[in-house]
Enzyme design. Sequence first.
Site, PDB file in Angstrom:
ATOM      1  N   HIS A  81       0.852  -1.190   0.000  1.00  0.00           N
ATOM      2  CA  HIS A  81       0.000   0.000   0.000  1.00  0.00           C
ATOM      3  C   HIS A  81       0.884   1.234   0.000  1.00  0.00           C
ATOM      4  O   HIS A  81       1.950   1.234   0.622  1.00  0.00           O
ATOM      5  CB  HIS A  81      -0.917   0.014   1.230  1.00  0.00           C
ATOM      6  CG  HIS A  81      -2.058   0.956   1.079  1.00  0.00           C
ATOM      7  ND1 HIS A  81      -1.971   2.275   1.436  1.00  0.00           N
ATOM      8  CD2 HIS A  81      -3.297   0.775   0.570  1.00  0.00           C
ATOM      9  CE1 HIS A  81      -3.124   2.865   1.166  1.00  0.00           C
ATOM     10  NE2 HIS A  81      -3.941   1.982   0.625  1.00  0.00           N
TER      11      HIS A  81
ATOM     12  N   GLU B 162      -7.846  -5.223  -0.150  1.00  0.00           N
ATOM     13  CA  GLU B 162      -8.415  -6.040  -1.215  1.00  0.00           C
ATOM     14  C   GLU B 162      -8.244  -7.535  -0.970  1.00  0.00           C
ATOM     15  O   GLU B 162      -8.968  -8.330  -1.551  1.00  0.00           O
ATOM     16  CB  GLU B 162      -7.769  -5.653  -2.538  1.00  0.00           C
ATOM     17  CG  GLU B 162      -7.747  -4.162  -2.741  1.00  0.00           C
ATOM     18  CD  GLU B 162      -8.645  -3.712  -3.854  1.00  0.00           C
ATOM     19  OE1 GLU B 162      -8.571  -4.313  -4.912  1.00  0.00           O
ATOM     20  OE2 GLU B 162      -9.423  -2.770  -3.653  1.00  0.00           O
TER      21      GLU B 162
HETATM   22  N1  ACO Z   1       4.038  -7.563  -4.514  1.00  0.00           N
HETATM   23  C1  ACO Z   1       5.373  -7.564  -4.688  1.00  0.00           C
HETATM   24  N2  ACO Z   1       6.139  -6.465  -4.578  1.00  0.00           N
HETATM   25  C2  ACO Z   1       5.513  -5.313  -4.299  1.00  0.00           C
HETATM   26  C3  ACO Z   1       4.120  -5.237  -4.099  1.00  0.00           C
HETATM   27  C4  ACO Z   1       3.378  -6.427  -4.207  1.00  0.00           C
HETATM   28  N3  ACO Z   1       2.064  -6.442  -4.048  1.00  0.00           N
HETATM   29  N4  ACO Z   1       3.779  -3.967  -3.833  1.00  0.00           N
HETATM   30  C5  ACO Z   1       4.916  -3.246  -3.869  1.00  0.00           C
HETATM   31  N5  ACO Z   1       5.966  -4.065  -4.150  1.00  0.00           N
HETATM   32  C6  ACO Z   1       7.361  -3.706  -4.245  1.00  0.00           C
HETATM   33  C7  ACO Z   1       7.655  -3.085  -5.590  1.00  0.00           C
HETATM   34  O1  ACO Z   1       8.031  -4.066  -6.533  1.00  0.00           O
HETATM   35  C8  ACO Z   1       8.787  -2.145  -5.262  1.00  0.00           C
HETATM   36  O2  ACO Z   1       9.968  -2.916  -5.161  1.00  0.00           O
HETATM   37  P1  ACO Z   1      11.365  -2.327  -5.723  1.00  0.00           P
HETATM   38  O3  ACO Z   1      11.720  -1.244  -4.728  1.00  0.00           O
HETATM   39  O4  ACO Z   1      12.258  -3.521  -5.692  1.00  0.00           O
HETATM   40  O5  ACO Z   1      11.099  -1.804  -7.097  1.00  0.00           O
HETATM   41  C9  ACO Z   1       8.446  -1.665  -3.847  1.00  0.00           C
HETATM   42  O6  ACO Z   1       7.629  -2.692  -3.272  1.00  0.00           O
HETATM   43  C10 ACO Z   1       7.695  -0.349  -3.815  1.00  0.00           C
HETATM   44  O7  ACO Z   1       6.619  -0.427  -4.744  1.00  0.00           O
HETATM   45  P2  ACO Z   1       5.893   0.836  -5.350  1.00  0.00           P
HETATM   46  O8  ACO Z   1       5.279   0.447  -6.648  1.00  0.00           O
HETATM   47  O9  ACO Z   1       6.810   2.019  -5.321  1.00  0.00           O
HETATM   48  O10 ACO Z   1       4.793   1.083  -4.269  1.00  0.00           O
HETATM   49  P3  ACO Z   1       3.560   2.026  -4.455  1.00  0.00           P
HETATM   50  O11 ACO Z   1       3.360   2.705  -3.165  1.00  0.00           O
HETATM   51  O12 ACO Z   1       3.697   2.870  -5.672  1.00  0.00           O
HETATM   52  O13 ACO Z   1       2.413   0.963  -4.768  1.00  0.00           O
HETATM   53  C11 ACO Z   1       0.547  -0.448  -4.722  1.00  0.00           C
HETATM   54  C12 ACO Z   1       1.338   0.657  -3.975  1.00  0.00           C
HETATM   55  C13 ACO Z   1       0.213   0.046  -6.121  1.00  0.00           C
HETATM   56  C14 ACO Z   1      -0.733  -0.777  -3.985  1.00  0.00           C
HETATM   57  C15 ACO Z   1       1.443  -1.711  -4.818  1.00  0.00           C
HETATM   58  O14 ACO Z   1       1.769  -2.165  -3.526  1.00  0.00           O
HETATM   59  C16 ACO Z   1       0.826  -2.818  -5.655  1.00  0.00           C
HETATM   60  O15 ACO Z   1       0.993  -2.833  -6.872  1.00  0.00           O
HETATM   61  N6  ACO Z   1       0.101  -3.792  -5.005  1.00  0.00           N
HETATM   62  C17 ACO Z   1      -0.558  -4.846  -5.735  1.00  0.00           C
HETATM   63  C18 ACO Z   1      -1.898  -4.373  -6.293  1.00  0.00           C
HETATM   64  C19 ACO Z   1      -2.943  -4.135  -5.216  1.00  0.00           C
HETATM   65  O16 ACO Z   1      -3.047  -4.882  -4.255  1.00  0.00           O
HETATM   66  N7  ACO Z   1      -3.756  -3.082  -5.422  1.00  0.00           N
HETATM   67  C20 ACO Z   1      -4.792  -2.668  -4.500  1.00  0.00           C
HETATM   68  C21 ACO Z   1      -4.339  -1.519  -3.678  1.00  0.00           C
HETATM   69  S1  ACO Z   1      -5.433  -1.122  -2.359  1.00  0.00           S
HETATM   70  C22 ACO Z   1      -6.537  -0.009  -3.013  1.00  0.00           C
HETATM   71  O17 ACO Z   1      -6.296   0.680  -3.950  1.00  0.00           O
HETATM   72  C23 ACO Z   1      -7.832   0.092  -2.369  1.00  0.00           C
END
Ligand code: ACO
Length: 513
Positions: A398, A451
Site C-alpha cells: 500500500h 483487497e
Molecule cells: N508484490 C510484490 N512487490 C511489491 C508489491 C506487491 N504487491 N507492492 C509493492 N511491491 C514492491 C515493488 O516491486 C517495489 O519494489 P522495488 O523497490 O524492488 O522496485 C516496492 O515494493 C515499492 O513499490 P511501489 O510500486 O513504489 O509502491 P507504491 O506505493 O507505488 O504501490 C501499490 C502501492 C500500487 C498498492 C502496490 O503495492 C501494488 O501494486 N500492489 C498490488 C496491487 C494491489 O493490491 N492493489 C490494491 C491496492 S489497495 C486499493 O487501492 C484500495
Amino acid sequence: MSDAKPRTVAEIMSAPVVTAEPGETIATVAARMRERKVGSVVVVDSDRPVGILTERDLVRIASEGVDPSHDPVGGWMTPEPDSVSPDESVVDAFASLAEHGYRHIPVVDEKRLVGIVSMRDLMRIARIQPAESLAHEVPKGLEGVIVAETVIGDVRGLEGFYHYRQYSAVDLAEKKPLEDVWYLLFYGELPTLAQRDAFIDEVRPLREIPADLAAAFPEIVRLCRDAPPLDMLRTTFSLLATSLAFRPSLDVAAEELREQALRTCAVIPTLLMAAYRLRNGLDPVAPHPDLHYAANYLYMLTGEVPPPEHTRAIEQYLISTIDHGFNASTFTARVITSTGADLGSAIVGAIGALSGPLHGGAPSRALDMLDSIGTVDKAEPWLRDAVERGDRLMGFGHRVYKTDDPRSVMLRGVAERLGGEKVELAKEIERKAVEVLAELKPGRRLYTNVEFYAGIVMDRCGVPREMFTPTFSSSRAIGWCAHVLEQAADNRLIRPSAQYVGPPAPQPVPDAA
Ligand code: ACO
C-alpha cells in the site's frame, strides 16, 4: 488569502523536538519515533544538534540488514544537518528545503535546538511559491505531498489507522449501519435515530433509475456487452447525469449539489445490478422499499432477501471502503470538481481511476491468486516464484500503510466469522506471503491491503468476482461525493506543474520534407 502572508519559522515550527543521543540504539530511537508519531528525530549533544535521523534512514537501515538493537544512531544519522533560524521567513526556509530535498529541518537559535519544521508545515504556505521552487520537492507519484485540506477523514499509514470525521472507520464499521456513516460523511455528524429514519426516507426514491433511462437500459447493455461492469457503470452513470442535467458545480448552489450527490450514491447500486443482470440474461430487480442499502444491494443482485449475516458482512465491507484519504480516484474527483465541472463528470472520472488494477481492480485478482495457489503446501514456491519474476502479489502493499492495513485486519475478522475453507487458505497464504515479501523485498514493509480479504468476504456473500470492484465503487461513491461537496464549498483550481525533462527547447521547427 490570510494564511499566505509571510510568516517566520518560529510561528510554524513544532516544539519541543523529539531528540536522541548519538549513542542510543536504532531500535530505541525507532520506538520513540513510533510512539511520538514523528517522521524524524534530531540527534543532539546536550542541546546542540549534531545529526538527524528520518524514516527514510530507518527504511535504509532495515534493507541493509543492520541489527537495530545494537547499532547506535550516530552511525546512521545525517551528520551536521542544515538548520534554519527561528527568525527566518517561512518562504526562505521553504527555499532551503526545496533546494536540498530535505523533509525536516531543525530550527536553531544560537546553536541551541529550539524546534523543527517539516515539509508538511511548509507546504501549507507553498501555494505562494513560484512553481520552479516546488519542482525538486515533488516525488514521483506525489507520495507524501499534501495537495489539499480536508475535514472528511485521514489515514495514518505508520500507525495503521484511518478515520471518518474523527471516528475510527473500523469502529464505525463494527457499530453502525451504512446509512449513519453516509450521513456522517455528508453532514459532518452522526444522525440521531429520527435523522436516520428521515435520511432513509429521503434516499429511498432516489435509488430508482429514471424511467426513460431504465427503458433504454437493455439496449445500452447490449451495446456494451463485453465491457467490464465498472466501464458499464461509467457509461450508464454518465448518461444518468446528463439526462438529469447536472450543471457545472460552479453554477450550482450547495443544496442542489448535495441533492445530486445523494442521488448519485443512491442510484449507483441500482445501475450496477441492473446492468449485471441484463448482461446475464436476467431482468433487473427494482430496489426493495423495505431494505436498507446493504441488504438491498444483495437483493438487487439475486432477487432474494439476503441472510442477515451476509448483509452485515457486506455492510461492514462497504463502510470500511467509503473513504480513504487522497487515493487516486478521490483526487481525480476533486481535480475535476476544482475546474467547476458538474458532479457527473467528477464521478465518471473517479470511476475511471478506480478501474485500474493498482487501485480498485485487485480483489478479484487476489482471489484468482488464491485459486491458482490452490493448497497451502504450494503457497511458498508459488509466491517466491511470482515475486522473483517481478510480479506483484495482488492484495499486498500500500502507498500509505507500512504496517497492517486496518481494513484488512477487520475484514479478516469478518471472513473468519463467515468461515469456510478459503478463509483458512487465505490466512496461511497471507502468512507465507508476508514472509516471502520481507525476505525478497526487504525494507518495503508489504502487508495485505483491503483487497485481500475483501474478495473472500464478497465471495462468501455470493457477490460474483466481476462485481467486486463495482461493489467497491458503490461505497466509495459516498466518499467521492463528500469530497466533491467539500471541494466545491471552498474551491481553487487544482493545477500543478510538471518538470520538463526532454531535450533542450526551443529547437528550430524543421521545414516540410
Ligand atoms: N508484490 C510484490 N512487490 C511489491 C508489491 C506487491 N504487491 N507492492 C509493492 N511491491 C514492491 C515493488 O516491486 C517495489 O519494489 P522495488 O523497490 O524492488 O522496485 C516496492 O515494493 C515499492 O513499490 P511501489 O510500486 O513504489 O509502491 P507504491 O506505493 O507505488 O504501490 C501499490 C502501492 C500500487 C498498492 C502496490 O503495492 C501494488 O501494486 N500492489 C498490488 C496491487 C494491489 O493490491 N492493489 C490494491 C491496492 S489497495 C486499493 O487501492 C484500495
